[in-house]
Design an enzyme around this catalytic site. Structure first.
Site, short mmCIF file in Angstrom:
data_model
loop_
_atom_site.label_atom_id
_atom_site.label_comp_id
_atom_site.label_asym_id
_atom_site.label_seq_id
_atom_site.Cartn_x
_atom_site.Cartn_y
_atom_site.Cartn_z
N SER A 97 13.70 -82.07 -13.14
CA SER A 97 12.97 -82.73 -12.06
C SER A 97 12.88 -84.22 -12.36
CB SER A 97 11.57 -82.15 -11.95
OG SER A 97 10.77 -82.61 -13.02
N LYS A 98 12.48 -84.96 -11.34
CA LYS A 98 12.37 -86.41 -11.49
C LYS A 98 11.38 -86.74 -12.62
CE LYS A 98 13.25 -89.85 -8.04
NZ LYS A 98 13.29 -90.15 -6.63
N ARG A 99 10.26 -86.03 -12.60
CA ARG A 99 9.22 -86.26 -13.58
C ARG A 99 9.72 -85.96 -15.00
NH1 ARG A 99 3.62 -86.69 -14.14
NH2 ARG A 99 3.31 -87.00 -16.37
N ALA A 140 12.01 -88.55 -16.37
CA ALA A 140 11.29 -89.74 -16.82
C ALA A 140 10.64 -89.50 -18.18
CB ALA A 140 10.24 -90.14 -15.79
#
Length: 498
Positions: free
Chosen positions: A258-260, A263
């Site tokens: 996921s994007k999170r 990161a």
RNA sequence: GCCCCCAUUGUCUAGUGGCCCAGGACGUGGCCCUCUCAAGGCCAAAACACCAGUUCGAAUCUGGUUGGGGGCACCA
């Protein structure tokens, strides 16, 4: 091996909508390898028909990423080629022309339904647990009425007229035949109301016009793969060889990143983005070797490959259709192997920027001397900095307590440091070949262990617990500084309360 | 919910009916080497999801189950 295709034409067609990640890098790599090993062409195309999602700088990142990894293209937006333009935003008229052809041959139709109505229909279908498909309202319009409304300037899209009955079978090179019931397919939109073609039309048209012989793409296209086959057939075109690669899963193997989570990864020194990997000290050789093996394999024991090796050995017949979890510790392993495979000059060249970026005033000649003694201590290039920064300091500040060797008192440690000064001072220089035997003789006669004596010296000279081999390091630092640092350490040790 | 894809150790994988009581690699544990840390060498633990069937014989073929993944936009 003998039945390899020759002179394939493949393409890598990313959208400039974000950072280039590992998945696209692997797709690009397999395409590139297939092109190079068959004497074919690797086409780079930009799919930028969606202005809303355009990210400035994304195209440049794609270009830099491919080049960094070592994949040069034969045709592309920057260098042109016989089948240009290679940017979809410059091909609008071409798509409209082919959309019109589909309408004329009865394979597509104009649709005047508003987004609002479509949303409403979809909602109701979902309430009734029906698949959310277009309800066919405009499909039933007469050709005359539709054209009249278009000519009157009414907003419209163009939809593919998917067969209602029967089934469609398409062939994937690694998955075999894939058959779907046509009723499970939708009347997909081919051209938006703003006149821009969507992927399903634009990409098929481009691939055909650009004479693409093999389409290697991600498995996210599997659900619409039959539609793509149908479009090729509606035009009467010969289909390319289709290959759908598996997706990359997050390290746990549970779902895609996921994007999170992407990161968060950077905190551990990892990333799924190519540009980050470069900054984190990974080599293109290591990254290429690593991703090449996620979904492809050569045999049951060979794993070290350069890009050149891969061009020779890669085969679309040994791809694995199962999704693969990303394993970053294996990237560290491959990166270390490729760092050690680099010659000292090349390694030094790549190491230097990591010192400079940290504000360390390193010079190439010294880094060149450091490279051979540091290379087997690095998984990533940036690790050279904490390992070797002491080479570029005027003075080091060892912690007095750490200076005390295991099992010895501060006084004994001080005496050892003083002895080192005494024994090394008469030497003409700090060449390891001269200094090491002198100190080893002392170790043998002193009753102290090599670990104790060299440990004190290491702390004194480098200010670190961990360093490259001591005597090789001292040679690079030079006699004056070595003596100074040993003297300072002795002083510090004399001040430690016992 | 519907559709599609997938299924060998924790992870990446080899394996295309007998060479497999399953091979390699990462990681993990141990030993060796050793001035630290590594690198390197050796050793170890660790897998054919399940159930039927086909066959003299199945990790390999078929069906089902379960599990996982992907997709269901006027994005790509």
């Amino acid at each position: 091996m003998n039945d390899r295709p020759t002179h394939v034409r493949v393409r890598f067609p990313p959208s400039p909508t974000g950072h280039m990640h590992l998945g696209s890098a692997r797709t690009a790599l397999y395409n590139y390898l297939l092109a190079k090993q068959t004497g074919g062409k690797f086409v780079f195309r930009i799919e930028d028909t969606d202005v809303k999602r355009y990210v400035p700088g994304a195209e440049e990142e794609l270009i830099n990423g491919l080049k960094w990894l070592g994949m040069e293209w034969d045709e592309g937006p920057d260098i042109g080629g016989p089948y240009g333009p290679y940017r979809q935003s410059e091909r609008k008229e071409i798509y409209q022309q082919y959309a019109k052809q589909l309408i004329d041959t009865g394979h597509a139709y104009y649709c005047f339904c508003t987004p609002e109505r479509l949303a409403r229909v979809r909602e109701e279908q979902q309430k009734r647990k029906e698949p959310p498909h277009y309800d066919g309202t405009c499909r039933r319009l007469s050709k005359e009425e539709a054209e009249a409304r278009v000519n009157a300037g009414e907003a419209h899209v163009i939809r593919f007229k998917t067969p209602k009955e029967g089934s469609t079978t398409v062939h994937d090179h690694l998955r075999g035949d894939i058959t779907v019931e046509n009723r499970n397919l939708d009347d997909y939109i081919l051209v938006k109301s703003d006149g821009w073609a969507l992927y399903h039309l634009a990409t098929m048209v481009d691939d055909h016009l650009m004479k693409i012989s093999h389409v290697i793409r991600g498995s996210e296209w599997l659900p619409t793969f039959p539609l793509h086959g149908l479009i090729y057939r509606a035009f009467g075109w010969e289909e390319p060889v289709w290959i759908h690669l598996s997706v990359f899963l997050k390290p746990s193997g549970k779902g895609k990143m996921s994007k999170r989570e992407s990161a968060d990864l950077i905190k551990d020194g990892y990333s799924i983005f190519v540009k980050d990997l470069r900054e984190l000290g990974y080599t293109p050789e290591g990254v290429v070797n690593w991703i090449s093996l996620m979904g492809w394999s050569y045999d049951d024991h060979t794993e070290f490959f350069t890009l050149r090796d891969l061009v020779e050995k890669f085969s679309i017949d040994h791809l694995n259709p199962a999704p693969a979890a990303i394993n970053f510790s294996k990237l560290d392993h491959f990166n270390g192997l490729h760092i050690r495979a680099l010659d000292d000059r090349e390694l030094a060249k790549r190491l230097l920027p990591f010192f400079l970026e940290k504000g360390i005033d390193a010079d190439f000649e010294t880094v060149l001397k450091i490279a051979p003694i540091a290379k087997e201590r690095m998984a990533t290039l940036d690790e050279v900095v904490p390992l070797a920064e002491f080479f570029f300091k005027d003075t080091v500040s060892p912690d007095p307590d750490s200076l005390v060797a295991k099992g010895l008192t501060a006084k004994e440690s001080a005496e050892i440091a003083e002895k080192a000064v005494e024994l090394l001072s008469p030497l003409p220089d700090m060449k390891a070949a001269g200094a090491e035997p002198v100190m080893r003789t002392y170790v043998d006669s002193s009753g102290f262990s090599a670990g104790q004596v060299f440990g004190i010296m290491r702390e004194a000279v480098t200010g670190q617990h961990v360093s490259p081999p001591l005597f090789e390091s001292m040679e690079i630092i030079g006699k004056d500084k070595v003596i100074q640092r040993l003297q300072k350490a002795a002083q510090l040790l004399r001040m430690v309360n016992q």
